[in-house]
Design an enzyme around this catalytic site. Sequence first.
Site: not given
Length: 444
Positions: A90, A114, A126, A166, A241
């Site tokens: 993830k 994380k 990622k 991202d 964001n």
Amino acid sequence: MQVQLERALEQVLARNAGEHEFHQALHEVFDSLGPVLDRHPEYVDAAVLERLCEPERQIIFRVPWVDDSGTVQINRGFRVEFNSALGPYKGGLRFHPSVYLGIVKFLGFEQVFKNALTGMPIGGGKGGSDFDPRGKSDGEVMRFCQSFMTELYRHIGEYTDVPAGDIGVGGREIGYLFGQYKRITNRYESGVLTGKGLTWGGSLVRKEATGYGTVLFAESMLRTIGESFDGQRVVVSGAGNVALYAIEKAQQLGAHVVGCSDSSGYVLDEKGIDLDLLRQVREVERGRVSVYAERRGAVYVPGRRVWEVGAQVALPCATQNELDEDDARALVGSGVKVVAEGANMPTTPKAITLLTESGVLYAPGKAANAGGVATSALEMQQNASRDSWTFEHTEERLAAIMRDIHDRCLTTADEYGVPGSYVAGANISGFVRVADAMLALGLV
């Protein structure tokens, strides 16, 4: 165990030469793990460290697409599936010219810890591309995303690998990516991507979650010194964001947010950031913060960083290594109390040392900005159950997760003899959870 740590780190650095951001992330984690290996020699015997630092899979691929003038363009795509001991990979996709394998690996490595800190059943990964969506038309972005997904689709799935957004990947990009995935696979597998639109499988609070979560974490930090956000002077880097929703939540909690930035410079607005105007400029018009400053009558400072503005709470929400030693010195001089990272590894090692030695409460991104991926996991839960939760319920879940991460960081730091260190607490807590799962699964 210090000898084993140093030997393992040397080997990993040598195997990944030239990947400076990945090296920095490795150093930060390894510096925390001495007390853990002293207490758990079984991690050394099973080479957990060496295995954890080697991604399970690294995918690099060509992304050809056609621009509006009919010219063929070529970009490079990446997906690093780092560790799946706790669940499917993830982690987000980053579209930015700076993207190369070293950055994707650093982000994936950070993501492993994380995601473990959230307590959710998700592994770490990622991805992204050196494609720059800035200045591109919607048609160009769509064609690029479709080409990118035409390769990526074979490597992802709701039980395999679940990307999200991202830097450079927002709702528009996620929509184009999901549309191509659905078209190729002939499946409405809504759990394969998170950050989706609310009308087609997305979750309330997801777009707010990283910024909100960072502020909620910082609020818990302030409580440890008997304070709250009410009346605190705050600066935020970035104007994307994460920064926008960090500003929103800080203002909701009574803070006076006076500064934000983009890659061209920063805005100082002593009246307090007008969030509606900033959103209009950034999200609707896709303009620079200089435009906000002109319309607002605020001060715009080109080519400099927002950290030179005095503040009591600093929230780096832009990109890696954006807060260096000089910036940290300026913040300390202005009386900063809390620095909580909304971005991934935005503070340089020397800056971290200066902040912590000066008594500033400092929280690394793997803890403070975990709210985004935690809410992505909540989105996956809703997709799996064909359910949709209210904003209030989802935000309550997010707040509870952030409080739990904060408290676990401090508890773990105390347990391993480094009281008050959010860095050590986050690294050790995440590492132990992943390492124990790796031992249970055998030599894989």
